[in-house]
Design a protein around this motif. Structure first.
Motif, short mmCIF file in Angstrom:
data_model
loop_
_atom_site.label_atom_id
_atom_site.label_comp_id
_atom_site.label_asym_id
_atom_site.label_seq_id
_atom_site.Cartn_x
_atom_site.Cartn_y
_atom_site.Cartn_z
N ASP A 13 -0.87 -5.01 -0.75
CA ASP A 13 -2.51 -3.78 -1.02
C ASP A 13 -3.66 -4.44 -2.36
O ASP A 13 -2.53 -3.57 -3.16
CB ASP A 13 -1.49 -2.02 -0.82
CG ASP A 13 -0.94 -1.46 -0.03
OD1 ASP A 13 -1.68 -2.21 1.16
OD2 ASP A 13 -0.19 -0.95 0.16
N PRO A 14 -4.43 -4.29 -2.65
CA PRO A 14 -5.13 -5.22 -3.11
C PRO A 14 -5.61 -3.87 -4.22
O PRO A 14 -5.89 -3.63 -5.03
CB PRO A 14 -6.52 -5.51 -2.98
CG PRO A 14 -6.40 -5.38 -1.24
CD PRO A 14 -5.03 -5.44 -1.23
N TYR A 15 -5.53 -2.81 -3.25
CA TYR A 15 -5.37 -1.66 -4.11
C TYR A 15 -4.58 -0.68 -3.40
O TYR A 15 -4.42 -0.62 -1.82
CB TYR A 15 -6.79 -0.78 -3.77
CG TYR A 15 -8.45 -1.35 -4.34
CD1 TYR A 15 -8.69 -1.52 -5.24
CD2 TYR A 15 -8.87 -2.55 -3.04
CE1 TYR A 15 -9.74 -2.41 -5.51
CE2 TYR A 15 -9.18 -3.62 -3.43
CZ TYR A 15 -9.94 -3.22 -4.39
OH TYR A 15 -11.48 -4.55 -4.57
N TRP A 16 -4.04 0.52 -3.93
CA TRP A 16 -3.17 1.46 -3.88
C TRP A 16 -3.53 2.64 -4.55
O TRP A 16 -3.66 3.74 -4.92
CB TRP A 16 -1.57 1.24 -2.52
CG TRP A 16 -1.61 2.04 -2.26
CD1 TRP A 16 -1.79 3.39 -1.35
CD2 TRP A 16 0.27 2.14 -1.42
NE1 TRP A 16 -0.89 4.43 -1.18
CE2 TRP A 16 0.29 3.36 -1.39
CE3 TRP A 16 1.11 1.21 -1.63
CZ2 TRP A 16 1.48 4.14 0.00
CZ3 TRP A 16 2.50 2.06 -2.11
CH2 TRP A 16 2.62 2.82 -0.86
N MET A 17 -2.11 2.67 -5.49
CA MET A 17 -1.63 3.22 -5.96
C MET A 17 -2.02 2.54 -7.19
O MET A 17 -0.54 3.36 -8.65
CB MET A 17 0.50 3.98 -6.21
CG MET A 17 -0.03 4.87 -4.98
SD MET A 17 1.85 5.65 -5.05
CE MET A 17 2.89 4.12 -4.39
N VAL A 51 -9.06 -12.08 3.21
CA VAL A 51 -9.88 -12.65 2.52
C VAL A 51 -9.70 -12.99 0.33
O VAL A 51 -9.99 -13.57 -0.13
CB VAL A 51 -11.46 -12.81 2.14
CG1 VAL A 51 -12.31 -12.95 1.62
CG2 VAL A 51 -11.43 -13.82 3.71
N ILE A 52 -10.11 -11.46 0.09
CA ILE A 52 -10.00 -11.06 -0.77
C ILE A 52 -8.66 -11.13 -1.88
O ILE A 52 -9.22 -11.79 -3.29
CB ILE A 52 -9.93 -9.22 -0.57
CG1 ILE A 52 -10.14 -8.44 -2.44
CG2 ILE A 52 -8.84 -8.65 -0.35
CD1 ILE A 52 -10.57 -7.49 -2.07
N LYS A 55 -9.68 -14.84 -2.64
CA LYS A 55 -10.69 -15.02 -3.42
C LYS A 55 -10.08 -14.76 -5.21
O LYS A 55 -10.83 -15.58 -6.13
CB LYS A 55 -11.49 -14.42 -3.20
CG LYS A 55 -12.82 -14.63 -1.80
CD LYS A 55 -14.08 -13.34 -1.81
CE LYS A 55 -14.82 -13.19 -2.31
NZ LYS A 55 -16.08 -12.17 -2.00
N TRP A 56 -9.79 -14.11 -5.10
CA TRP A 56 -8.61 -13.84 -5.95
C TRP A 56 -8.10 -14.98 -6.78
O TRP A 56 -8.13 -15.69 -7.89
CB TRP A 56 -7.83 -12.47 -6.57
CG TRP A 56 -8.78 -11.35 -6.52
CD1 TRP A 56 -9.66 -11.29 -7.17
CD2 TRP A 56 -8.03 -10.31 -5.75
NE1 TRP A 56 -10.10 -10.02 -6.51
CE2 TRP A 56 -9.06 -8.92 -5.61
CE3 TRP A 56 -6.38 -9.51 -5.93
CZ2 TRP A 56 -9.04 -7.71 -5.46
CZ3 TRP A 56 -6.47 -7.91 -5.17
CH2 TRP A 56 -7.99 -8.08 -5.32
N ILE A 57 -6.98 -16.54 -6.03
CA ILE A 57 -6.17 -17.00 -6.13
C ILE A 57 -7.58 -17.66 -6.33
O ILE A 57 -7.31 -18.54 -7.79
CB ILE A 57 -5.34 -17.30 -5.09
CG1 ILE A 57 -4.81 -16.29 -4.72
CG2 ILE A 57 -4.51 -18.20 -4.94
CD1 ILE A 57 -3.62 -15.50 -6.07
N MET A 319 -16.20 -4.00 2.05
CA MET A 319 -15.51 -4.30 3.20
C MET A 319 -14.52 -3.86 2.44
O MET A 319 -13.62 -2.80 3.49
CB MET A 319 -15.65 -5.46 3.47
CG MET A 319 -16.95 -5.97 4.70
SD MET A 319 -16.45 -7.98 5.11
CE MET A 319 -17.42 -8.64 3.54
N VAL A 320 -14.21 -3.49 0.86
CA VAL A 320 -13.16 -3.15 0.33
C VAL A 320 -13.00 -1.32 0.40
O VAL A 320 -12.07 -1.05 0.01
CB VAL A 320 -13.95 -3.13 -0.83
CG1 VAL A 320 -13.13 -2.37 -2.58
CG2 VAL A 320 -13.46 -4.89 -1.30
#
Length: 333
Positions: A13-17, A51-52, A55-57, A319-320
Motif C-alpha cells: 500500500d503506497p499509502y495507508w497507515m 506504476v506509482i 516510478k519511485w524505484i 489517480m492517487v
C-alpha cells in the motif's frame, strides 16, 4: 488437481497507515530483495503491479530499476496488472478507470515492453460490474481479485466468467487464500492446507508473499516451497503468473459459471465515511476532464500550447486520490 500455480507478490500500500515516504521506502526494500531472489533461485518469478511504485524505484534507485528491466526481459520478473495503482473499484467514474489503465499501460510498455492481459486488483473492497466492459475494450481477458470474500459476496465458484452490462466478458478468479502471507515461514503450511482443502480443483492458484507493508518473498519460504515441489509427485507446482493460470484454464476448457452482477459489497461504511474527500475527488474529476477539453479546443485554434505536463501531473494526483485506502476513507488523513 492437474497443476498448481504459485503467484508470488508483495502487496504494497503506497499509502495507508503511513505517508508516501514510508511507502516508497518499503517499495525500495521489497524490490531489492525480490530482485536478489529472482537472480538466485532458478524458476522463481516475482509478480508486481502499480506504476506509482515503479516510478519511485526509477527516481530513487535507478540501478535497481535497470536490474528489474533486465529481469522482466528474462521472464524472471512479471509486470502484473498494468494499472497506475489499485484504486477503489466502485466510486471512480468510468473515465477515471480508463485513465488508470491507459496511464499504466503506456508506462509499462515504454519502460518494460510489457502489456499484461490479466487485470489485478487484490485489495479494493468491491468491484462494479461496469468494469467488465472497460476491461474487455482495453484488451484484458481476465481479472484477479481477493475481496470481497465468500461470506460477504457468495460466488458460485472461485473461477467464473464475469459478464458486463453490454454482454462483454472476462474470466474472473477470486483467490481462495489471501493475496499474501502474514509473515515468513508460513507459506508451506498454507500451501499444504490449500492442497488438502482444494485438491479437487482441476487447476489451482495460490498467491503468496508478505504484504500490506511490503516484504514479498523470503529465503525461508522459497526453501520451504522447493521442498514441497520436490515431494509432490501427483501434479506440478510451479512459480507462475496470472496470465499463465488463466491460459491453462482455457487450454483445459474448464467449465466456469457466469456471474452477471457487481462483485460487492464489503466494508460498506467506507462508502459513506470521509464525505469531504469523496466530494473533492468528484470535483477534481469533473474539473480536470473539462479543462482537458477546453485546452484541447484552444490548442487546436492556436490560442495556447496544450499544457500536457501540467495536466498529466494533475491526473496522477487524481489517480492517487482514487487509491483503495484513500478514496474510501480507510487511511490516515
Amino acid at each position: 488437481m492437474k497443476s498448481l500455480h504459485l503467484i508470488c507478490n508483495a502487496h504494497i500500500d503506497p499509502y495507508w497507515m503511513w505517508e508516501w515516504e514510508e511507502g516508497a521506502a518499503e517499495a525500495l526494500s521489497t524490490f531489492r530483495t525480490a530482485a536478489d531472489f529472482c537472480e538466485e533461485y532458478d524458476g522463481f518469478i516475482f509478480n508486481h503491479n502499480e506504476v506509482i511504485l515503479y516510478k519511485w524505484i526509477e527516481a530513487f534507485e535507478p540501478a535497481l530499476f535497470k536490474r528489474i528491466q533486465r529481469l522482466v526481459a528474462a521472464g524472471r520478473w512479471h509486470i502484473m496488472g498494468g494499472w497506475y495503482l489499485q484504486p477503489d473499484c466502485n466510486m471512480p467514474s468510468g473515465e477515471s478507470f480508463v485513465r488508470q489503465i491507459l496511464t499504466g499501460r503506456r508506462y509499462f510498455q515504454e519502460k518494460f515492453g510489457a502489456q499484461p492481459s490479466t487485470a489485478v486488483n487484490f485489495d479494493p473492497f468491491g468491484h462494479t460490474r461496469g468494469l467488465v466492459q472497460i476491461l474487455a475494450k482495453a484488451g484484458y481477458d481476465s481479472y484477479l481479485h481477493c475481496r470481497p470474500d465468500n461470506n460477504d459476496c457468495p460466488l458460485p465458484d472461485a473461477d467464473y466468467v464475469w459478464v458486463g452490462y453490454d454482454g462483454s466478458e472476462v474470466a474472473g478468479h477470486r483467490t481462495l487464500v489471501w493475496y499474501g502471507t502474514p509473515a515468513r515461514g508460513m507459506i508451506r503450511g498454507a500451501l499444504e492446507q490449500y492442497m488438502k482443502t482444494h485438491g479437487d480443483r482441476e487447476v489451482g492458484l495460490v498467491t503468496w508473499g508478505i504484504g500490506n507493508h511490503g516484504g514479498g518473498p523470503s529465503r525461508e519460504d522459497l526453501e520451504d516451497l522447493a521442498v514441497v515441489m520436490r515431494e509432490t509427485d501427483a501434479f506440478p507446482i510451479v512459480h507462475s503468473t496470472p496470465e499463465s493460470y488463466f491460459a491453462e484454464l482455457r487450454d483445459r476448457n474448464v467449465t466456469r459459471p457466469r456471474v452477471e452482477r457487481d462483485i460487492n459489497p464489503w466494508a460498506v461504511g467506507c462508502y459513506t465515511s470521509q464525505v469531504r474527500l469523496k466530494q473533492k475527488h468528484r470535483l477534481l474529476e469533473n474539473e480536470l476532464y473539462a479543462v482537458e477539453k477546453m485546452c484541447a479546443h484552444a490548442a487546436l485554434l492556436g490560442l495556447l500550447e496544450y499544457p500536457r505536463d501540467a495536466l498529466h501531473d494533475a491526473l496522477c494526483d487524481l489517480m492517487v486520490a482514487e487509491f483503495h485506502d484513500i478514496l474510501p476513507g480507510s487511511s490516515v488523513q
